[in-house]
Design a protein around this motif. Sequence first.
Motif, mmCIF file in Angstrom:
data_model
loop_
_atom_site.group_PDB
_atom_site.id
_atom_site.type_symbol
_atom_site.label_atom_id
_atom_site.label_comp_id
_atom_site.label_asym_id
_atom_site.label_seq_id
_atom_site.Cartn_x
_atom_site.Cartn_y
_atom_site.Cartn_z
ATOM 1 N N CYS A 14 0.846 -1.202 0.000
ATOM 2 C CA CYS A 14 0.000 0.000 0.000
ATOM 3 C C CYS A 14 0.880 1.251 0.000
ATOM 4 C CB CYS A 14 -0.888 0.030 1.240
ATOM 5 S SG CYS A 14 -2.101 -1.293 1.316
ATOM 6 N N GLN A 15 0.340 2.308 -0.561
ATOM 7 C CA GLN A 15 0.993 3.602 -0.484
ATOM 8 C C GLN A 15 0.119 4.519 0.359
ATOM 9 O OE1 GLN A 15 1.665 4.569 -4.640
ATOM 10 N NE2 GLN A 15 3.738 3.792 -4.458
ATOM 11 N N VAL A 16 0.744 5.479 1.023
ATOM 12 C CA VAL A 16 0.046 6.321 1.984
ATOM 13 C C VAL A 16 0.149 7.783 1.550
ATOM 14 C CG1 VAL A 16 -0.058 7.037 4.405
ATOM 15 C CG2 VAL A 16 0.605 4.688 3.823
ATOM 16 N N ASP A 19 -3.695 13.679 3.125
ATOM 17 C CA ASP A 19 -4.730 14.379 2.373
ATOM 18 C C ASP A 19 -4.970 15.772 2.959
ATOM 19 O OD1 ASP A 19 -6.669 14.619 0.393
ATOM 20 O OD2 ASP A 19 -8.217 13.641 1.574
ATOM 21 N N ASP A 20 -5.402 16.699 2.105
ATOM 22 C CA ASP A 20 -5.773 18.063 2.506
ATOM 23 C C ASP A 20 -4.659 18.766 3.272
ATOM 24 O OD1 ASP A 20 -8.255 17.667 1.341
ATOM 25 O OD2 ASP A 20 -9.158 16.953 3.192
ATOM 26 N N PHE A 21 -3.420 18.579 2.819
ATOM 27 C CA PHE A 21 -2.301 19.176 3.537
ATOM 28 C C PHE A 21 -2.429 20.693 3.553
ATOM 29 C CE2 PHE A 21 1.922 21.011 3.941
ATOM 30 C CZ PHE A 21 2.297 20.427 5.131
ATOM 31 N N GLY A 22 -2.142 21.264 4.709
ATOM 32 C CA GLY A 22 -2.145 22.712 4.867
ATOM 33 C C GLY A 22 -3.403 23.254 5.501
ATOM 34 N N THR A 23 -4.393 22.396 5.737
ATOM 35 C CA THR A 23 -5.621 22.846 6.386
ATOM 36 C C THR A 23 -5.783 22.091 7.698
ATOM 37 O OG1 THR A 23 -6.980 21.176 5.295
ATOM 38 C CG2 THR A 23 -6.733 23.283 4.173
ATOM 39 N N VAL A 36 5.064 8.038 4.827
ATOM 40 C CA VAL A 36 4.066 8.397 3.820
ATOM 41 C C VAL A 36 4.745 8.544 2.462
ATOM 42 C CG1 VAL A 36 2.508 9.487 5.484
ATOM 43 C CG2 VAL A 36 4.207 10.866 4.329
ATOM 44 N N ASP A 37 3.940 8.456 1.402
ATOM 45 C CA ASP A 37 4.450 8.501 0.037
ATOM 46 C C ASP A 37 4.028 9.766 -0.716
ATOM 47 O OD1 ASP A 37 5.506 5.629 -0.096
ATOM 48 O OD2 ASP A 37 3.416 5.336 0.523
ATOM 49 N N TYR A 38 2.819 10.261 -0.400
ATOM 50 C CA TYR A 38 2.233 11.364 -1.142
ATOM 51 C C TYR A 38 1.809 12.490 -0.207
ATOM 52 C CZ TYR A 38 1.811 7.954 -4.900
ATOM 53 O OH TYR A 38 2.086 7.010 -5.835
ATOM 54 N N LEU A 39 1.889 13.693 -0.733
ATOM 55 C CA LEU A 39 1.383 14.871 -0.036
ATOM 56 C C LEU A 39 0.369 15.520 -0.974
ATOM 57 C CD1 LEU A 39 1.795 16.604 2.519
ATOM 58 C CD2 LEU A 39 3.326 18.003 1.161
ATOM 59 N N LEU A 71 8.544 13.230 -1.011
ATOM 60 C CA LEU A 71 7.145 12.847 -1.164
ATOM 61 C C LEU A 71 6.669 13.260 -2.546
ATOM 62 C CD1 LEU A 71 5.769 14.092 2.278
ATOM 63 C CD2 LEU A 71 6.467 11.777 1.654
ATOM 64 N N THR A 72 5.819 12.463 -3.134
ATOM 65 C CA THR A 72 5.216 12.807 -4.408
ATOM 66 C C THR A 72 4.045 13.735 -4.130
ATOM 67 O OG1 THR A 72 5.845 10.655 -5.304
ATOM 68 C CG2 THR A 72 4.130 11.863 -6.478
#
Length: 125
Positions: A14-16, A19-23, A36-39, A71-72
Amino acid sequence: TVSAKLHELRQKGCQVAVDDFGTGYCSLSLLQSLPVDYLKIDKIFIDSLTSADVDTPVLDTIVGLSRRLNLTTIAEGVTAAHQVDWLIKNQVPYVQGYYYGRPMPAADFYRWYSPLCMHKAPPGP
């Protein structure tokens, strides 16, 4: 712990994504310590792109931070061509939003997406 569970999921393939970064509440230290893998950049920051040449210090910082943490980056809520232009110029590899398509049932998505993925088979012997 959360970190152990995320490691376990990643070991299973799984990739992690964050979500909704910055809020809301997000500790920057968690980005550094959690596997984590994605931002995913929240739409509120994408909406700040009023043109392809706009000055966006917070968005620039988020994209730079994502790179530094390996991070992607995914941009959420993309609705206009100038946003796409800025994201391409700033090497944000993934985008989602109404600019590309509205939410749809799975069967409709398959019909919409399938032609985009069709590749000709290589010539036979």
